[in-house]
Each structure stands twice: as structure tokens, then as C-alpha cells.
Write a protein that holds these residues in place. Structure first.
Motif, PDB file in Angstrom:
ATOM      1  N   TYR A 155      39.943  38.325  34.759  1.00 34.90           N
ATOM      2  CA  TYR A 155      38.619  38.733  35.264  1.00 34.90           C
ATOM      3  C   TYR A 155      37.929  37.584  35.996  1.00 34.90           C
ATOM      4  O   TYR A 155      37.303  37.787  37.043  1.00 34.90           O
ATOM      5  N   TYR A 156      38.041  36.361  35.471  1.00 33.58           N
ATOM      6  CA  TYR A 156      37.324  35.226  36.055  1.00 33.58           C
ATOM      7  C   TYR A 156      38.215  34.299  36.881  1.00 33.58           C
ATOM      8  O   TYR A 156      37.803  33.813  37.937  1.00 33.58           O
ATOM      9  N   SER A 157      39.424  34.054  36.420  1.00 31.00           N
ATOM     10  CA  SER A 157      40.210  32.937  36.943  1.00 31.00           C
ATOM     11  C   SER A 157      41.298  33.310  37.927  1.00 31.00           C
ATOM     12  O   SER A 157      41.826  32.441  38.617  1.00 31.00           O
ATOM     13  N   SER A 158      41.708  34.566  37.971  1.00 34.59           N
ATOM     14  CA  SER A 158      42.713  34.959  38.956  1.00 34.59           C
ATOM     15  C   SER A 158      42.113  34.880  40.351  1.00 34.59           C
ATOM     16  O   SER A 158      40.876  34.846  40.518  1.00 34.59           O
ATOM     17  N   ALA A 159      42.959  34.870  41.367  1.00 32.18           N
ATOM     18  CA  ALA A 159      42.451  34.822  42.744  1.00 32.18           C
ATOM     19  C   ALA A 159      41.583  36.039  43.049  1.00 32.18           C
ATOM     20  O   ALA A 159      40.503  35.916  43.626  1.00 32.18           O
ATOM     21  N   ILE A 160      42.045  37.225  42.635  1.00 35.12           N
ATOM     22  CA  ILE A 160      41.250  38.425  42.900  1.00 35.12           C
ATOM     23  C   ILE A 160      39.963  38.417  42.063  1.00 35.12           C
ATOM     24  O   ILE A 160      38.917  38.868  42.517  1.00 35.12           O
ATOM     25  N   GLY A 161      40.034  37.857  40.853  1.00 31.81           N
ATOM     26  CA  GLY A 161      38.838  37.749  40.027  1.00 31.81           C
ATOM     27  C   GLY A 161      37.775  36.878  40.681  1.00 31.81           C
ATOM     28  O   GLY A 161      36.586  37.215  40.702  1.00 31.81           O
ATOM     29  N   LYS A 162      38.218  35.749  41.250  1.00 31.69           N
ATOM     30  CA  LYS A 162      37.274  34.872  41.949  1.00 31.69           C
ATOM     31  C   LYS A 162      36.700  35.567  43.183  1.00 31.69           C
ATOM     32  O   LYS A 162      35.501  35.488  43.460  1.00 31.69           O
ATOM     33  N   LEU A 163      37.567  36.258  43.923  1.00 28.71           N
ATOM     34  CA  LEU A 163      37.107  36.973  45.116  1.00 28.71           C
ATOM     35  C   LEU A 163      36.060  38.007  44.751  1.00 28.71           C
ATOM     36  O   LEU A 163      35.001  38.102  45.401  1.00 28.71           O
TER      37      LEU A 163
END
Length: 803
Positions: A55-63
Motif C-alpha cells: 500500500y505504501y512502499s510499492s511503486a504503484i503504492g507511491k504513485l
């Protein structure tokens, strides 16, 4: 941002992105804001059993966490991404999911228009960016709103790199200072910066031989022979200190020296504070509900300004010349003033020597309209002629030109721009709150709202005045650029569409040093800690206790079953934005709160038929309905009456005596005057996280920031605080003292006024030595005024003339 986008497409997260877009499309909507986007993403992560970091740290989460808006077209998906405060980008996801494209603001505004079926291929584009190119600009977003500090550093660097030019510039800036044709500081006996530097040394040598306490009057003639006029100080020591500061500034320029020197320069004597649409008075009236805070602010600011200017003039030795400060609050005269004094042309501000309320009537047009109070949403057709008439009145009252013009709110700021342009006077803007971020999608659907709100005129006026202003005062950082999670009020004017009217490609430079945070103070005569027993009136306390807890009155609802329960207190206008209905519903849904507390609400109205507009009528009725729905009769007191300031101050203290709390549950609050009043009185204060309270209540970890959209979480935060008070009896007192001390240290009128005058002097100096693009910018603003604003205002006038 490009690297983050590439990271999404360079991994299996591309599939996750595809699934997320599909989840959004299922909702049968085309437009999503940040909270909705995060909610859908959280549901997606849960549905697909993603690990916690995703939720927070993946690339899509950051996006997704950087994304503030998503628009779904038939094929493409548009992302408005805010990678850092004060900056946003638009990315378009290709239909075949082969990549992201960085898009122009123009393309995004076009797709926004198509979203509401109001796209047209050729539309006026407003772009202010060229007028800020080449100007000094702040680099670090953390320093936005600290324009004065930035200019001090910038000018000192210029003095170091090109000392000859800047010494001459300083000389010219000081040489031009006059008051009613009386030269100040430097006379014609000094003809250049080089000569000034030499004479400084002579003057300092002369002063070293005088007694420090010797009055300026006794050696005035000697200094005049050297070319130094009045204004440097009232004693030999003061004159010597000021001249030494100037000499040090020339020899070793440093920001602290520049700031100290500028603060001593006597350059402001006559000040205009503009507050137009409210009932600006003192007896029996302090604005309407929508203007109450603004009117109190302006009256307190006027008193503080006059006091500070008097002190500055005396310290500069100018009282010997008979110079006195003159402060005027400019507002409109209202013939049908409902028994108030708002039909008086001139009224002295209480507790001042030379501060006045000057009321200028609107030209008649239709007397059925102009003789009465006019809402802030309908006032636009009358401002241009008001400015023309007010200019003549001001010049007559001042017997000269003002030194500084301060606008308040959108209408006052527009008039300030017109007056400043005509009189060539430094202009300061204070918005208090801007309507655009308060009314969601109001720019996108402006045509549907035009009959009631006339946002086309108001938002155009805002763009004109905020760009024309020499400097802008805000009460908080978030007012300019928000937080990492939310957009600032001024930031909302950066890029937006008014479909079929115009596109704003770049509406304001948020990194301009014109933005300065100068929070207001509190009237410490009426608002002070409940523990200051020696300053409290026992008779007033008894009256307020009776009002809040016992008295029966047609304008009071509710009889408390147990008046001794801990009070939850709120005092606000009853409007949709202030959200007292939300607070009542939160209280009604929580049986635990009802068992431990009473809810006490103070507004100006109790009955729906007393409201002045349909929106407030609905809100009053809704509050009655909530009380009935949750059977709150024995747990709530609702005072629907306007209380004098001394009663309000004592009300906070009475709640403090009973270890109560204050709750400000607004859907959005630009700053919150009542938050300051409650905190300085010693009340633990809970306030909406949407707005200025994020900065007023500094500690964001202690649970005093509330989400007005989450009633259960709000009740739990209050109950958690009450539990801590029960288990640790001193907890309430500790929080009370912390909050009171914070307001005393950080929000006081003395500091506000000192900063305001320093800003006025510095920006006046800056405009003199480096006018930049001001003339071309002002011509651009005139074009917007005549070609967009005036036609919109004339449409409102046509409607008014039919009444």
C-alpha cells in the motif's frame, strides 16, 4: 516522477495498475479525488491480499499516494500527481497500457471540460508565468510563505556582489521619503550614496560626543547641516544606533542587520484597511455570520497598527514635527442599517486616538438593493464605482496619500488593487478564506451555480488581486500550499478551468516571495486564561453561567438533566461549512459521550426563519432534526443569540472552570479565530484537520486533530482524552496550559503588526529599486478586469436592476 512511472511499468505492478483502473471503472464514475482513490486502492490491496508494504512502499503504492485526481475517459486514464508540495504534473495512461505520457496543463483542462460536456476548441487561456520569470523565487517548498526572510537574504547578497549600485539604490530609496512635503532621513545636502557613506561617519563622530539621553531636538540643526533630517531617532543614543545599523549594512550586509534597520525606517504613516461587504461597526453589530471573524480581525488590527505606528513615530523623533499615524477602515455605508450605526459616514474606532471607520455608500443603481446589506456573493457590480468614490474620500480624510492599502477578502482585495493602481501605493492582500477550495467542483460547474454564487466574477477578481498585490499575508503555511495530503487555498488557483469562459494555465507563482505567513493575534482584553481570576468579573461570570446552563429564553433550546457533566463547547456561525450539525450528530451517535458530557452550542440564530439565506435555513433545520432524531433534549443547550465579546470570553473561561473542551468541527477552516480564543482561554481544543488548525495545534500526534467526515473516530478521540483525564487527574491541566502558552507565544497582535509593517517597508523599497515586470503585469490584470470581470459583474447588475 518519471522514474516512478517507469518502475510501475517495468514490473508486475503493471498488472496491479490495470486491475485498479478496472476497479475504478466498475464504480460508474468518471472523476475521483484523493480520498476516494486511496479508499479504492486500500480495498484493492485487501481483495488481492497484497502484503502490508504494498500500500505504501510499492511503486504503484507511491504513485497512488501522490495522486490527487483521476479522470476516466472512454479509453485513457488521467492522473493529476503531486510529487511535492506546490508542484503538480498531469500524466495520461495510454489506452493499451503501454505507457504513461506527461501532458500539458492545456490538455488536462480540455479533458476536464469534456468531462462535463462543455468543451470548446478555442478558449481564452490565462497564463501569469511570464510575469514572474526573472524575479527572485524561493527554491525550497519548506520556505514558501517566508518571503521577507528570503528578500532580506537576497538583497544582502546583492549588496555584497554589487555594492556600488546597491548603496546608490539605498540612498535613493531613503532620499525619497517625505511626509506632507517634509523631508525625512536625508535632505538634498547629500547627493549620492558615496557621499552618504562619508557623512555617516561624520554624524557618528558628532553623536559620540553627546549625552546618550539628549533629545534629538537639541542637536537637530547640527545633523541637518550634515544632510540628515528627522526620523533617525528621538535621542542621541537612538539616532546613533540607527546610523550604526545603516553603516554596518553598507559595510557588512547581513539579513539580521537589514531587518533591524528596515524596522526603524519611518515609511508608513497612513494605512487603509478595506473590509466591504460586512456590517463593519462596533455597537450592536460585528458583521453578519459570514463576516463576523473578518470584522473582528480588522478592528483589532487597526488598533494594533495605530499603537505600533505611534510608538515608531515617537522613537523616530517625528512626534516633534506633529506627525501622527492615521488608520482608516474603509467599508460601505448601509442606509437601511437595521438600528445599527452602519449608516454613519465616519466613526472613531474605540480605544484609539486616530483610527476611524470610513463608510462610503454604493452608488444607487437600484436603491432596493444598494440601500440594504448585500451578500458577498452579489457585491461585484458595485466595486469599481465604490473604489472611485472611496479614493476621493480617502484623500480628503488623510489630507494626502496613504502609505499602505490592505485588502480583506475577495471584494476588499479587488478594491485594494484598483486603489493601489490609481494611487501608486503598496498593496497587501489578506484573503481570510478563499471560496474556491471550500466549494468542491465550483469552478467546473460554475454555470450551474452562477445565479446563486456568481463564482465567475469572484474567481476572476481573486486572480486579478492576488497577482496585482505587492505582498500577501496568510495565517498559515497550508493556506498557500496545503499539506502533502491536500492542496492549499492559493494553490487551487494555480491551474483550473472555468468551462466555456477561460482556462487558467498558470494563475499564481506559489514560490514568489510575495507570500508571507503573518498569523493574527487575540484580543487579550476579552480572551485570557480562565486561571487569571484577578482579571475576571464575578458578576459577568454569574450571568454567563446562568446563560450557558440554566436560563430559559425563547432564544435558548434545551434543559440539561445534569448540568455538572463535563461540557463540550462550540461557538460558531451555523453554516454548512462550520458543520455544527456534524458535531451534533457525532454526539448523538455516541452514547458514551452523552453519558459523560453535555454539548453546549452558541450560534447567532436558533430558528430557521431567522436565517438570511437558504443554505443556513437548511442547516438550522437539520440541527433541530438531529436533536430530535437522537433525543438529545436533556444533554444539549443551544443558544441562538449574538453575545458581546466580553460574554464570549467569559464563556470560554466558565467552560474551563468545569474542565470542559472546545470542538471546532468545520468541514474546512482557513484559520479559525475561535480556535485561538478557546486555546488562550485554556480549553483543550479539538479542531478539523482540514485547514489552519493543523498549524495552530502544533502536536499532530496527540489526537486533537479531527476528521469531520469520520464521526466514530472523532467520538473515540474525545473519549480517549477523557479517559486520560480520569486516570491522570493533572492531564487536563497540562494540556490546558500547553495550549494557552502556545497562543500567547505565537499568536499575538504585537508580533503580527511588527511583521506587517516590516513587509510594507521592504516591498515598497523593493518595488522602488527593482520594479521587475510590475507595469506589464498590471496591464494584463487591467485586461482581465475589463474583458472578463466587468462583463460578468454587469450581468449581476442587470439582474439586480429588475428587482
Amino acid at each position: 516522477m518519471h522514474e516512478l512511472v517507469q518502475a510501475v511499468f517495468g514490473s508486475d505492478e503493471k498488472t496491479a495498475l490495470h486491475q485498479l483502473i478496472d476497479a475504478l471503472r466498475v464504480l460508474d464514475k468518471f472523476y475521483f479525488l484523493r480520498n476516494e482513490i486511496l479508499h479504492v486502492f486500500a480495498d484493492y490491496c485487501q481483495q488481492y491480499q497484497k502484503p502490508a508494504y504494498f500500500y505504501y512502499s510499492s511503486a504503484i503504492g507511491k504513485l497512488i499516494n501522490y495522486t490527487h485526481e483521476i479522470i476516466l475517459e472512454a479509453e485513457s486514464t488521467w492522473f493529476v500527481v503531486r510529487p511535492r508540495i506546490g508542484s503538480q504534473q498531469v500524466w495520461r495512461l495510454r489506452p493499451d497500457f503501454t505507457g504513461f505520457d506527461l501532458m500539458t496543463p492545456q490538455a488536462f483542462l480540455d479533458v476536464s471540460d469534456r468531462l462535463v460536456n462543455r468543451y470548446q476548441p478555442h478558449i481564452l487561456e490565462i497564463d501569469l508565468h511570464p510575469f514572474y520569470q526573472g524575479s527572485p523565487t524561493i527554491d525550497d517548498p519548506r520556505n514558501i510563505g517566508q518571503g521577507l526572510a528570503f528578500l532580506n537574504h537576497y538583497l544582502c547578497n546583492q549588496l555584497l556582489t554589487n555594492p556600488e549600485y546597491w548603496v546608490e539604490a539605498l540612498f535613493k530609496a531613503l532620499h525619497r521619503l517625505h511626509y506632507n512635503n517634509i523631508p525625512l532621513l536625508i535632505s538634498d545636502r547629500i547627493s549620492s550614496g558615496t557621499q552618504l557613506a562619508k557623512r555617516l561617519k561624520q554624524a557618528l563622530k558628532f553623536l559620540s560626543q553627546r549625552s546618550p539621553n539628549e533629545s534629538y531636538e537639541k542637536f537637530r540643526v547640527d545633523l541637518q547641516e550634515l544632510g540628515f533630517e528627522a526620523g533617525w531617532g528621538n535621542t542621541a543614543a537612538r539616532v546613533s544606533e540607527t546610523l550604526e545599523l545603516f553603516e554596518r549594512l553598507i559595510d557588512t550586509p547581513q539579513p539580521a542587520i537589514l531587518e533591524a534597520f528596515v524596522s526603524r525606517i519611518p515609511a508608513v504613516f497612513r494605512v487603509v484597511l478595506i473590509s466591504i461587504h460586512g456590517w463593519v461597526g462596533q455597537q450592536d453589530v460585528l458583521g453578519r455570520d459570514e463576516t463576523l471573524g473578518q470584522v473582528i480581525y480588522v478592528l483589532e488590527q487597526a488598533r494594533s497598527l495605530e499603537n505600533k505606528l505611534q510608538a515608531e513615530i515617537k522613537l523616530a523623533g517625528l512626534d516633534l514635527l506633529g506627525i501622527k499615524p492615521h488608520v482608516i477602515i474603509l467599508t460601505r455605508l448601509i442606509p437601511n442599517c437595521e438600528g445599527t450605526e452602519c449608516n454613519l459616514r465616519l466613526e472613531k474606532v474605540q480605544n484609539t486616538e486616530n483610527a476611524w471607520i470610513l463608510r462610503v455608500p454604493f452608488r444607487e443603481f437600484n436603491p432596493e438593493i444598494t440601500n440594504n446589506w448585500i451578500s458577498k456573493f452579489d457585491i461585484w457590480p458595485y466595486l469599481e464605482t465604490f473604489a472611485e468614490d472611496a479614493e476621493k474620500e480617502l484623500l480628503a480624510e488623510f489630507q494626502g496619500c496613504p502609505s499602505l492599502i490592505i485588502g480583506n477578502y475577495s471584494d476588499g482585495n479587488l478594491v485594494a488593487s484598483l486603489l493601489s493602481r490609481s494611487l501608486k501605493v503598496t498593496q497587501c492582500n489578506i484573503a481570510h478564506s478563499l471560496e474556491k477550495p471550500k466549494y468542491l467542483f465550483s469552478n467546473l460547474y460554475w454555470q450551474d451555480l452562477e445565479d446563486q454564487y456568481h463564482f465567475s466574477a469572484q474567481y476572476t477578481a481573486d486572480i486579478i488581486s492576488m497577482n496585482a498585490a505587492d505582498f500577501i499575508i496568510t495565517s498559515s503555511y497550508q493556506e498557500i500550499v496545503g499539506t502533502p495530503d491536500s492542496m492549499g487555498q492559493y494553490e487551487s488557483y494555480k491551474c483550473f478551468t472555468m468551462p466555456q469562459l477561460y482556462h487558467v494555465i498558470d494563475g499564481i507563482d506559489l514560490f514568489s516571495p510575495k507570500f508571507n505567513m503573518v498569523p493574527p493575534g487575540v484580543d487579550d482584553k476579552n480572551f485570557f486564561p480562565y486561571t487569571q481570576k484577578e482579571d475576571r468579573d464575578p458578576s459577568l461570570s454569574a450571568q454567563v453561567i446562568d446563560l450557558l446552563f440554566h436560563r430559559e429564553d425563547p432564544h435558548i433550546f434545551g434543559k440539561l438533566n445534569n448540568p455538572n457533566k463535563r461540557p463540550i463547547f462550540a461557538i460558531l456561525p451555523i453554516t454548512f461549512i462550520k458543520n455544527l450539525t456534524g458535531l451534533a450528530e457525532c454526539f448523538g451517535r455516541s452514547q458514551a459521550l452523552q453519558e459523560r458530557c453535555n454539548l453546549i452550542i452558541v450560534t447567532s440564530k436558533l430558528h430557521p426563519d431567522a436565517a438570511t439565506n437558504p443554505e443556513d435555513t437548511r442547516e438550522i433545520q437539520r440541527l433541530h432534526d438531529i436533536i430530535n432524531q437522537y433525543h438529545l433534549d436533556g444533554n444539549i443547550r443551544w443558544l441562538g443569540m449574538r453575545l458581546p465579546s466580553n460574554y464570549i470570553g467569559e464563556a470560554y473561561r466558565v467552560i474551563g472552570d468545569r474542565q470542559g473542551i472546545y470542538v471546532h468541527f468545520a468541514r474546512f477552516e482557513a484559520f479559525g479565530r475561535s480556535i485561538l480564543e478557546a486555546m488562550i482561554s485554556g480549553l483543550p481544543t479539538f479542531a478539523s484537520k482540514f485547514g489552519g488548525a493543523l498549524e495552530i495545534i502544533a502536536d499532530q500526534e496527540n489526537g486533537f486533530h479531527l476528521n469531520p467526515t469520520d464521526l466514530e473516530e472523532t467520538a473515540n478521540k474525545i473519549l480517549n482524552f477523557l479517559d486520560q483525564c480520569d486516570t491522570h487527574p493533572e492531564h487536563w491541566n497540562e494540556i490546558s496550559e500547553e495550549m494557552s502558552q502556545r497562543i500567547r507565544n505565537s499568536y499575538n497582535w504585537q508580533s503580527h503588526t511588527s511583521q506587517l509593517l516590516s513587509l510594507a517597508k521592504m516591498f515598497s523599497f523593493w518595488n522602488f529599486i527593482a520594479p521587475e515586470n510590475n507595469e506589464s503585469r498590471d496591464r494584463y490584470m487591467e485586461t482581465l478586469f475589463h474583458l472578463i470581470y466587468k462583463p460578468r459583474a454587469e450581468k449581476i447588475l442587470e439582474k439586480h436592476l429588475k428587482f
